[in-house]
Write a protein that holds these residues in place. Sequence first.
Motif, PDB file in Angstrom:
ATOM      1  N   ILE A  40      -1.262  54.533 -64.994  1.00 16.42           N
ATOM      2  CA  ILE A  40      -1.781  53.554 -64.035  1.00 16.42           C
ATOM      3  C   ILE A  40      -0.849  52.352 -63.934  1.00 16.42           C
ATOM      4  CG2 ILE A  40      -3.677  51.942 -63.574  1.00 16.42           C
ATOM      5  CD1 ILE A  40      -4.256  54.879 -62.903  1.00 16.42           C
ATOM      6  N   THR A  41      -0.335  51.868 -65.072  1.00 13.58           N
ATOM      7  CA  THR A  41       0.598  50.738 -65.044  1.00 13.58           C
ATOM      8  C   THR A  41       1.838  51.106 -64.232  1.00 13.58           C
ATOM      9  OG1 THR A  41      -0.194  49.945 -67.175  1.00 13.58           O
ATOM     10  CG2 THR A  41       1.978  49.172 -66.471  1.00 13.58           C
ATOM     11  N   SER A  42       2.354  52.291 -64.443  1.00 11.31           N
ATOM     12  CA  SER A  42       3.508  52.745 -63.674  1.00 11.31           C
ATOM     13  C   SER A  42       3.174  52.835 -62.189  1.00 11.31           C
ATOM     14  CB  SER A  42       3.967  54.109 -64.195  1.00 11.31           C
ATOM     15  OG  SER A  42       4.991  54.618 -63.393  1.00 11.31           O
ATOM     16  N   PHE A  43       1.995  53.349 -61.863  1.00 10.62           N
ATOM     17  CA  PHE A  43       1.559  53.455 -60.467  1.00 10.62           C
ATOM     18  C   PHE A  43       1.461  52.075 -59.829  1.00 10.62           C
ATOM     19  CE2 PHE A  43      -2.099  53.409 -57.508  1.00 10.62           C
ATOM     20  CZ  PHE A  43      -1.593  54.238 -56.515  1.00 10.62           C
ATOM     21  N   VAL A  44       0.888  51.133 -60.555  1.00 11.81           N
ATOM     22  CA  VAL A  44       0.735  49.776 -60.014  1.00 11.81           C
ATOM     23  C   VAL A  44       2.102  49.142 -59.801  1.00 11.81           C
ATOM     24  CG1 VAL A  44      -0.077  47.442 -60.563  1.00 11.81           C
ATOM     25  CG2 VAL A  44      -1.584  49.397 -60.906  1.00 11.81           C
ATOM     26  N   GLU A  45       2.990  49.276 -60.783  1.00 11.15           N
ATOM     27  CA  GLU A  45       4.312  48.659 -60.663  1.00 11.15           C
ATOM     28  C   GLU A  45       5.173  49.312 -59.590  1.00 11.15           C
ATOM     29  OE1 GLU A  45       6.008  48.709 -64.567  1.00 11.15           O
ATOM     30  OE2 GLU A  45       4.759  47.055 -65.268  1.00 11.15           O
ATOM     31  N   ALA A  46       5.079  50.634 -59.445  1.00 14.02           N
ATOM     32  CA  ALA A  46       5.972  51.340 -58.524  1.00 14.02           C
ATOM     33  C   ALA A  46       5.413  51.466 -57.111  1.00 14.02           C
ATOM     34  CB  ALA A  46       6.283  52.738 -59.066  1.00 14.02           C
ATOM     35  N   VAL A  47       4.099  51.484 -56.954  1.00  8.04           N
ATOM     36  CA  VAL A  47       3.524  51.731 -55.632  1.00  8.04           C
ATOM     37  C   VAL A  47       2.769  50.509 -55.095  1.00  8.04           C
ATOM     38  CG1 VAL A  47       1.928  53.207 -54.335  1.00  8.04           C
ATOM     39  CG2 VAL A  47       3.343  54.207 -56.126  1.00  8.04           C
ATOM     40  N   ILE A  48       1.881  49.963 -55.894  1.00 10.67           N
ATOM     41  CA  ILE A  48       1.029  48.883 -55.389  1.00 10.67           C
ATOM     42  C   ILE A  48       1.770  47.554 -55.314  1.00 10.67           C
ATOM     43  CG2 ILE A  48      -1.048  47.532 -55.878  1.00 10.67           C
ATOM     44  CD1 ILE A  48      -2.326  50.085 -56.913  1.00 10.67           C
ATOM     45  N   MET A  49       2.519  47.211 -56.359  1.00  9.15           N
ATOM     46  CA  MET A  49       3.193  45.910 -56.381  1.00  9.15           C
ATOM     47  C   MET A  49       4.217  45.750 -55.264  1.00  9.15           C
ATOM     48  SD  MET A  49       1.428  44.471 -58.546  1.00  9.15           S
ATOM     49  CE  MET A  49       2.225  42.898 -58.617  1.00  9.15           C
ATOM     50  N   PRO A  50       4.998  46.778 -54.914  1.00 14.34           N
ATOM     51  CA  PRO A  50       5.903  46.583 -53.773  1.00 14.34           C
ATOM     52  C   PRO A  50       5.170  46.265 -52.472  1.00 14.34           C
ATOM     53  CG  PRO A  50       6.630  48.457 -55.052  1.00 14.34           C
ATOM     54  CD  PRO A  50       5.290  48.019 -55.612  1.00 14.34           C
ATOM     55  N   LEU A  51       3.904  46.670 -52.395  1.00 14.28           N
ATOM     56  CA  LEU A  51       3.120  46.330 -51.212  1.00 14.28           C
ATOM     57  C   LEU A  51       2.546  44.914 -51.309  1.00 14.28           C
ATOM     58  CD1 LEU A  51       1.150  49.693 -50.874  1.00 14.28           C
ATOM     59  CD2 LEU A  51       3.140  48.966 -49.545  1.00 14.28           C
ATOM     60  N   ILE A  52       2.252  44.455 -52.517  1.00 11.55           N
ATOM     61  CA  ILE A  52       1.644  43.130 -52.717  1.00 11.55           C
ATOM     62  C   ILE A  52       2.696  42.019 -52.768  1.00 11.55           C
ATOM     63  CG2 ILE A  52       0.347  41.718 -54.371  1.00 11.55           C
ATOM     64  CD1 ILE A  52      -1.303  44.143 -55.021  1.00 11.55           C
ATOM     65  N   ASN A  53       3.855  42.304 -53.337  1.00  8.57           N
ATOM     66  CA  ASN A  53       4.877  41.259 -53.519  1.00  8.57           C
ATOM     67  C   ASN A  53       5.225  40.522 -52.226  1.00  8.57           C
ATOM     68  OD1 ASN A  53       5.116  41.423 -56.295  1.00  8.57           O
ATOM     69  ND2 ASN A  53       6.674  43.015 -56.192  1.00  8.57           N
ATOM     70  N   PRO A  54       5.402  41.207 -51.098  1.00  4.59           N
ATOM     71  CA  PRO A  54       5.687  40.432 -49.868  1.00  4.59           C
ATOM     72  C   PRO A  54       4.521  39.547 -49.435  1.00  4.59           C
ATOM     73  CG  PRO A  54       6.288  42.745 -49.575  1.00  4.59           C
ATOM     74  CD  PRO A  54       5.567  42.642 -50.871  1.00  4.59           C
ATOM     75  N   LEU A  55       3.315  39.924 -49.826  1.00 13.54           N
ATOM     76  CA  LEU A  55       2.141  39.143 -49.424  1.00 13.54           C
ATOM     77  C   LEU A  55       1.988  37.852 -50.215  1.00 13.54           C
ATOM     78  CD1 LEU A  55      -0.446  42.048 -49.095  1.00 13.54           C
ATOM     79  CD2 LEU A  55       0.867  40.963 -47.273  1.00 13.54           C
ATOM     80  N   ILE A  56       2.559  37.780 -51.422  1.00 21.78           N
ATOM     81  CA  ILE A  56       2.373  36.577 -52.236  1.00 21.78           C
ATOM     82  C   ILE A  56       3.261  35.434 -51.775  1.00 21.78           C
ATOM     83  CG2 ILE A  56       1.539  37.802 -54.266  1.00 21.78           C
ATOM     84  CD1 ILE A  56       4.305  37.489 -55.484  1.00 21.78           C
ATOM     85  N   GLY A  57       4.257  35.745 -50.947  1.00 24.78           N
ATOM     86  CA  GLY A  57       5.059  34.688 -50.339  1.00 24.78           C
ATOM     87  C   GLY A  57       6.080  34.041 -51.246  1.00 24.78           C
ATOM     88  N   VAL A  58       6.270  34.578 -52.441  1.00 21.32           N
ATOM     89  CA  VAL A  58       7.280  34.026 -53.333  1.00 21.32           C
ATOM     90  C   VAL A  58       8.494  34.937 -53.202  1.00 21.32           C
ATOM     91  CG1 VAL A  58       7.860  33.428 -55.699  1.00 21.32           C
ATOM     92  CG2 VAL A  58       5.520  33.162 -54.882  1.00 21.32           C
ATOM     93  N   THR A  59       9.520  34.428 -52.557  1.00 20.17           N
ATOM     94  CA  THR A  59      10.684  35.261 -52.313  1.00 20.17           C
ATOM     95  C   THR A  59      11.494  35.454 -53.585  1.00 20.17           C
ATOM     96  OG1 THR A  59      11.936  33.319 -51.657  1.00 20.17           O
ATOM     97  CG2 THR A  59      10.886  34.573 -49.905  1.00 20.17           C
ATOM     98  N   GLY A  60      11.952  36.671 -53.766  1.00 22.12           N
ATOM     99  CA  GLY A  60      12.813  36.983 -54.895  1.00 22.12           C
ATOM    100  C   GLY A  60      12.069  37.148 -56.217  1.00 22.12           C
ATOM    101  N   LYS A  61      10.764  37.061 -56.210  1.00 21.53           N
ATOM    102  CA  LYS A  61       9.996  37.210 -57.449  1.00 21.53           C
ATOM    103  C   LYS A  61       8.971  38.312 -57.280  1.00 21.53           C
ATOM    104  CE  LYS A  61      10.165  32.665 -59.529  1.00 21.53           C
ATOM    105  NZ  LYS A  61       9.366  31.641 -60.163  1.00 21.53           N
ATOM    106  N   GLU A  62       8.652  38.924 -58.379  1.00 18.60           N
ATOM    107  CA  GLU A  62       7.570  39.894 -58.404  1.00 18.60           C
ATOM    108  C   GLU A  62       6.338  39.206 -58.960  1.00 18.60           C
ATOM    109  OE1 GLU A  62       8.688  43.319 -60.605  1.00 18.60           O
ATOM    110  OE2 GLU A  62      10.261  43.879 -59.215  1.00 18.60           O
TER     111      GLU A  62
END
Length: 143
Positions: A40-62
Amino acid sequence: MARARRTSGFLRDFQEFAFKGNVIDLAIAVIIGTAFSRVITSFVEAVIMPLINPLIGVTGKELRTIAIGPGIVIGQFLGAIIDFLTIALILFVAIRALQKLKRQEDVPVESLTSDANVIAQERLTGALDRLSQTLESRNNQVL
């Protein structure tokens, strides 16, 4: 000698405890749960987080690297919450599916007692038995 008996009693009790089915099942569940958590951690980091990272508005950070002040990495905590919610959702869906399958397997077996005549006969037989017992007890009291 008493100490040897206590030790062997302790070892015997521990052996009975350790090799009971529940303890072994629990150990297997913990191992599978740990592996499932990694997936699940791998799934969140590889699939979900790339979708959420642009939404958080912090450029260049995860999300997991966002920090509030020095040393307070709030992103790791938020990532753990996302991991937990993902695991909870997957378990909920899996358990719900298993419950539906179980309900389908538990088709009610129609019994013979559903017939009204059989029920009436059983009640009549019971009433006759109670009447016979009452009459016998009265006869015994009179004698």
